[in-house]
Design a protein around this motif. Structure first.
Motif, short mmCIF file in Angstrom:
data_model
loop_
_atom_site.label_atom_id
_atom_site.label_comp_id
_atom_site.label_asym_id
_atom_site.label_seq_id
_atom_site.Cartn_x
_atom_site.Cartn_y
_atom_site.Cartn_z
N UNK A 216 0.80 -1.22 0.00
CA UNK A 216 0.00 0.00 0.00
C UNK A 216 0.83 1.27 0.00
N UNK A 217 2.14 1.15 0.29
CA UNK A 217 3.03 2.32 0.28
C UNK A 217 3.56 2.62 -1.12
N UNK A 218 3.26 1.73 -2.07
CA UNK A 218 3.79 1.88 -3.43
C UNK A 218 2.64 2.20 -4.39
N UNK A 219 2.78 3.33 -5.08
CA UNK A 219 1.80 3.73 -6.10
C UNK A 219 2.47 3.57 -7.46
N UNK A 220 2.14 2.47 -8.15
CA UNK A 220 2.80 2.17 -9.42
C UNK A 220 2.36 3.11 -10.53
N UNK A 221 1.13 3.63 -10.46
CA UNK A 221 0.65 4.55 -11.49
C UNK A 221 1.41 5.87 -11.45
N UNK A 222 1.61 6.40 -10.24
CA UNK A 222 2.33 7.67 -10.10
C UNK A 222 3.83 7.46 -9.93
N UNK A 223 4.24 6.19 -9.81
CA UNK A 223 5.65 5.83 -9.65
C UNK A 223 6.24 6.51 -8.41
N UNK A 258 8.37 10.72 0.50
CA UNK A 258 7.98 10.14 -0.78
C UNK A 258 9.21 10.04 -1.67
N UNK A 259 9.39 8.88 -2.29
CA UNK A 259 10.54 8.65 -3.15
C UNK A 259 10.05 8.31 -4.56
N UNK A 260 10.43 9.09 -5.56
CA UNK A 260 10.04 8.76 -6.94
C UNK A 260 10.77 7.51 -7.41
N UNK A 261 10.07 6.68 -8.18
CA UNK A 261 10.65 5.44 -8.68
C UNK A 261 11.01 5.58 -10.15
N UNK A 262 12.12 4.99 -10.54
CA UNK A 262 12.50 4.99 -11.95
C UNK A 262 11.55 4.10 -12.73
N UNK A 264 12.31 1.72 -14.79
CA UNK A 264 12.77 0.33 -14.74
C UNK A 264 12.39 -0.34 -13.42
N UNK A 265 12.58 0.39 -12.31
CA UNK A 265 12.24 -0.19 -11.01
C UNK A 265 10.73 -0.38 -10.87
N UNK A 266 9.97 0.55 -11.43
CA UNK A 266 8.50 0.44 -11.39
C UNK A 266 8.04 -0.83 -12.11
N UNK A 267 8.62 -1.07 -13.28
CA UNK A 267 8.25 -2.27 -14.05
C UNK A 267 8.65 -3.54 -13.31
N UNK A 268 9.79 -3.50 -12.65
CA UNK A 268 10.27 -4.68 -11.91
C UNK A 268 9.35 -4.98 -10.73
N UNK A 269 8.95 -3.93 -10.01
CA UNK A 269 8.04 -4.11 -8.86
C UNK A 269 6.69 -4.62 -9.34
N UNK A 270 6.24 -4.13 -10.51
CA UNK A 270 4.93 -4.52 -11.05
C UNK A 270 4.86 -6.03 -11.28
N UNK A 271 5.97 -6.61 -11.70
CA UNK A 271 6.02 -8.06 -11.97
C UNK A 271 5.73 -8.86 -10.71
N UNK A 272 6.19 -8.31 -9.56
CA UNK A 272 6.07 -9.07 -8.31
C UNK A 272 4.94 -8.55 -7.42
N UNK A 273 4.21 -7.57 -7.90
CA UNK A 273 3.12 -7.02 -7.10
C UNK A 273 2.05 -8.09 -6.87
N UNK A 274 1.59 -8.19 -5.63
CA UNK A 274 0.61 -9.22 -5.29
C UNK A 274 -0.31 -8.72 -4.19
N UNK A 275 -1.51 -9.27 -4.16
CA UNK A 275 -2.47 -8.96 -3.10
C UNK A 275 -2.49 -10.05 -2.03
N UNK A 276 -1.51 -10.97 -2.13
CA UNK A 276 -1.50 -12.12 -1.22
C UNK A 276 -1.10 -11.74 0.19
N UNK A 277 -0.46 -10.61 0.36
CA UNK A 277 -0.04 -10.20 1.69
C UNK A 277 0.06 -8.69 1.79
N UNK A 278 0.20 -8.20 3.01
CA UNK A 278 0.27 -6.75 3.24
C UNK A 278 1.67 -6.21 3.00
N UNK A 279 2.68 -6.98 3.41
CA UNK A 279 4.06 -6.51 3.34
C UNK A 279 4.75 -7.01 2.07
#
Length: 373
Positions: A216-223, A258-262, A264-279
């Motif tokens: 929930x701390x990561x906003x992939x749309x706004x990076x 707040x830390x802006x994401x590059x 490349x890092x945004x795309x990498x996080x998106x691959x592993x994004x999951x709703x299976x857990x909070x952390x």
């Protein structure tokens, strides 16, 4: 020579002494005080002023004269426990019990003075302590003394610890070759734990911050990645175990950021994004920092990189930012520092390659001069 009825006498050294008495801490006891001057007239004026000042001592001061520093310290710590973060309370109590209590805990507040504090806290054994630790001792001691002034009406006493010049320890960063080997290993067989290491070296997150990072701390749309919490293992009174894993607010107000994401890092996080857990790296509970530190050490060993601590990732990130032309103010805010001086003094480590680039730039300027000639 003596003048009766005034408690004034001439001493053998030629000075005049005036003596007066005040109520002691116990009933029936008196405390003797003296004032001195070169002439009888001067000492008489001083004596009158001293007697008047003694009469103005409040009843509360007389009542509390037998209060020792430990009493005030325990009361102050109780307030800190109720008002501050538990980690702050634990730190203050540890500093007090380890470095202050045995030295002056039993000393009466009425007997404390700057000379006693200087004598106790500037001995040879104190020189061995780091400047940071001695600053912590000074901070805790002065807050206890300020509490005594506020609640026990004692005169203000402040202790200022001296600074000792020490040989600066070189802060470790990963070299370009080490970073290359580490990244190659992390991307080979990537998993969520390896992703956490990449996030740290790409954003400068602290160990406790990555261990408590939530999806929930990561906003992939706004990076954007928000740092809202940190986690650490600290002692807790009344628990079955000596320590507990405690999640709370970041290190300071500025650390909540707040830390802006590059891209490349945004795309990498998106691959592993999951709703299976909070952390991010441990599903439903914060990651144990020591466990993740051990994972990091294992990754270094398998990547063929020398052993170093987790915080090296943060320093490496900061150095890469400076070498890449990031301005210090922006870097300071990304790291969550309250002052750019902290960033400059602790996190800016220009490499030999960067220094050589600057020297070549200077040589180019000189070359233009030669061309003009």
């Amino acid at each position: 020579m003596s003048r009766r009825g005034e408690n004034i006498r001439k001493r053998k050294d030629g000075r005049w002494e005036g003596r007066y008495y005040t109520q002691g801490s116990q009933p029936g006891y008196r405390l003797s005080h003296s004032v001195y001057a070169k002439t009888y007239g001067e000492v008489k004026e001083k004596l009158s002023a001293a007697k008047l000042s003694a009469k103005n001592i409040s009843k509360e001061q007389i009542k509390y004269r037998n209060i020792c520093l430990h009493t005030a310290a325990e009361e102050w710590l109780a307030i800190i426990k109720s008002e501050k973060k538990h980690a702050t309370y634990v730190k203050y109590r540890t500093v007090y019990e380890k470095y202050i209590q045995d030295k002056i805990g039993k000393v009466l507040l009425s007997e404390l003075n700057p000379e006693i504090l200087t004598d106790v806290f500037q001995r040879k054994d104190q020189v061995k302590l780091s400047n940071s630790l001695r600053n912590s001792i000074s901070c805790v001691l002065n807050q206890i003394l300020n509490y005594a002034v506020l609640y026990y009406q004692f005169n203000t006493i402040q202790y200022s610890c001296p600074k000792y010049r020490r040989e600066n320890k070189m802060t470790e960063i990963l070299s370009s070759d080490e970073q290359k080997r580490l990244f190659q290993y992390l991307y080979n067989g990537m998993d969520i734990y390896k992703l956490g290491i990449i996030i740290c070296i790409s954003t400068g997150l602290r160990l406790g911050e990555i261990c408590s990072l939530k999806w929930g701390d990561i906003n992939l749309e706004e990076k954007i990645m928000c740092v809202n919490t940190t986690v650490q293992r600290i002692p807790v009174e009344g628990e079955v175990t000596k320590t507990v894993l405690l999640e709370g607010k970041p290190k300071s107000t500025c650390s909540k950021r707040e830390i802006p994401l590059s891209d490349e890092l945004t795309e990498l996080i998106y691959v592993y994004y999951t709703n299976a857990g909070e952390y991010v790296i441990n599903k439903n509970t914060p990651m144990e920092p020591r466990t993740y530190q051990n994972k990091f050490q294992r990754y270094l060993r398998l990547a063929g990189v020398r052993k170093t601590n987790f915080h090296t990732l943060r320093h490496t990130f900061a150095t890469n930012c400076v070498n890449g032309g990031v301005d210090i103010k922006s870097l300071s805010e990304i790291l969550g520092h309250s002052d750019v001086k902290i960033t400059l003094n602790r996190y800016v480590h220009p490499t030999v390659e960067i220094k050589r680039r600057h020297m070549n730039s200077l040589a180019a300027i000189y070359g233009q001069f030669l061309g003009q000639q």
